[in-house]
Design a protein around this motif. Sequence first.
Motif, PDB file in Angstrom:
ATOM      1  N   VAL A 174      27.142  34.436  36.022  1.00  0.00           N
ATOM      2  CA  VAL A 174      28.592  34.295  35.855  1.00  0.00           C
ATOM      3  C   VAL A 174      29.299  34.559  37.179  1.00  0.00           C
ATOM      4  O   VAL A 174      28.960  35.501  37.900  1.00  0.00           O
ATOM      5  CB  VAL A 174      29.122  35.271  34.785  1.00  0.00           C
ATOM      6  N   CYS A 175      30.260  33.701  37.501  1.00  0.00           N
ATOM      7  CA  CYS A 175      31.199  33.928  38.598  1.00  0.00           C
ATOM      8  C   CYS A 175      32.565  34.139  37.953  1.00  0.00           C
ATOM      9  O   CYS A 175      33.099  33.223  37.313  1.00  0.00           O
ATOM     10  CB  CYS A 175      31.237  32.733  39.548  1.00  0.00           C
ATOM     11  N   LEU A 176      33.107  35.321  38.089  1.00  0.00           N
ATOM     12  CA  LEU A 176      34.383  35.655  37.453  1.00  0.00           C
ATOM     13  C   LEU A 176      35.522  35.488  38.447  1.00  0.00           C
ATOM     14  O   LEU A 176      35.544  36.148  39.485  1.00  0.00           O
ATOM     15  CB  LEU A 176      34.341  37.096  36.943  1.00  0.00           C
ATOM     16  N   ASP A 177      36.453  34.590  38.150  1.00  0.00           N
ATOM     17  CA  ASP A 177      37.630  34.378  38.988  1.00  0.00           C
ATOM     18  C   ASP A 177      38.794  35.163  38.385  1.00  0.00           C
ATOM     19  O   ASP A 177      39.171  34.942  37.233  1.00  0.00           O
ATOM     20  CB  ASP A 177      37.957  32.883  39.055  1.00  0.00           C
ATOM     21  N   THR A 178      39.364  36.094  39.165  1.00  0.00           N
ATOM     22  CA  THR A 178      40.402  36.971  38.622  1.00  0.00           C
ATOM     23  C   THR A 178      41.672  36.216  38.247  1.00  0.00           C
ATOM     24  O   THR A 178      42.314  36.526  37.236  1.00  0.00           O
ATOM     25  CB  THR A 178      40.746  38.086  39.627  1.00  0.00           C
ATOM     26  N   ASP A 187      44.784  40.634  30.685  1.00  0.00           N
ATOM     27  CA  ASP A 187      45.867  41.247  31.450  1.00  0.00           C
ATOM     28  C   ASP A 187      45.308  42.304  32.400  1.00  0.00           C
ATOM     29  O   ASP A 187      45.286  43.504  32.092  1.00  0.00           O
ATOM     30  CB  ASP A 187      46.920  41.855  30.523  1.00  0.00           C
ATOM     31  N   LEU A 188      44.887  41.859  33.559  1.00  0.00           N
ATOM     32  CA  LEU A 188      44.280  42.752  34.538  1.00  0.00           C
ATOM     33  C   LEU A 188      45.292  43.713  35.140  1.00  0.00           C
ATOM     34  O   LEU A 188      44.911  44.756  35.693  1.00  0.00           O
ATOM     35  CB  LEU A 188      43.622  41.926  35.649  1.00  0.00           C
ATOM     36  N   ALA A 214      37.976  36.777  44.065  1.00  0.00           N
ATOM     37  CA  ALA A 214      39.141  37.665  44.058  1.00  0.00           C
ATOM     38  C   ALA A 214      40.383  36.893  44.484  1.00  0.00           C
ATOM     39  O   ALA A 214      40.545  36.553  45.658  1.00  0.00           O
ATOM     40  CB  ALA A 214      38.903  38.850  44.991  1.00  0.00           C
ATOM     41  N   ASN A 215      41.219  36.606  43.520  1.00  0.00           N
ATOM     42  CA  ASN A 215      42.451  35.861  43.768  1.00  0.00           C
ATOM     43  C   ASN A 215      43.574  36.464  42.944  1.00  0.00           C
ATOM     44  O   ASN A 215      43.420  36.663  41.740  1.00  0.00           O
ATOM     45  CB  ASN A 215      42.277  34.390  43.365  1.00  0.00           C
TER      46      ASN A 215
END
Length: 280
Positions: A174-178, A187-188, A214-215
């Motif tokens: 998995v590649c998690l894009d924020t 809701d980060l 990280a975006n």
Amino acid sequence: MSATSLIGGHVSVTGGLATGGLKSMAEIGAEMIQVFVTNPRGWALNDGKPDQDAKLAESGVETFIHVPYLVNFGSPSPETLASSIAVVRHALRRGVQIAAKGVVVHTGSAVTQHRDDAMRQLHESLLPLLEEIPDDGPDLLLEPMAGQGAMLCATVQDLEPYLAALEWHPRAGVCLDTCHAFAAGHDLAAEGGVAEMLDELHRLAPGRLKLVHANDSKDVCGSKKDRHENIGAGHIGAEPFAEIMRHPAAAGVPICIETPGKVAQHAEDIALLKKLRDTL
């Protein structure tokens, strides 16, 4: 403190995969890199240059490949599906040649066909590619999207049926894009929001998280809009990125920016993430 995450970014390879990529890496202060090995907005494939491949592989720099944006394993178009298979197979092969750790692919959209048909198609077309990955090859990293339209996977919860369609293949990471996760409804920015998302990811797919994009986000939580912003300048804010690096599920997972702007802005984003990391 848990394992330290390398912090880097998607870099330009103008001048050669190694020559350009490593130069860009130094300019922005990156510790790892992500690259395109083909035109990101086309289907054309190229074999690369053996000397550049060898130089990048021998550099020891942790490298990831991002496949072109056109790839969609849920597409009802036979031409798009065939091209997607060819492009990802090519990227996985190129990943072996440059010693990449992973190949990032967007999880796709059903577009106009029924979701069940798209998921069946995903099983039939992507699973064989996972089977082809050699022991020394890169993992295939699935990047959930922002949730617009008929996307097959946007929230962390969506990863469960998606990975099931791939029979939980061990080379599917998995590649998690924020920004995507925030746009999809995680809701980060809220207190406990990062922990809630990563706890759930660890529960559903333990050990699968291999890369974080990280975006920050130009739009609000749940907007379903994929519009990246510089770190700390959007609706997520800076602190949640520290929380990600602090969470056990992300321990040692590389952090890669894909933020707007040129060299100076990218260097600032990486410097800020390093500062957040180093105060943990």
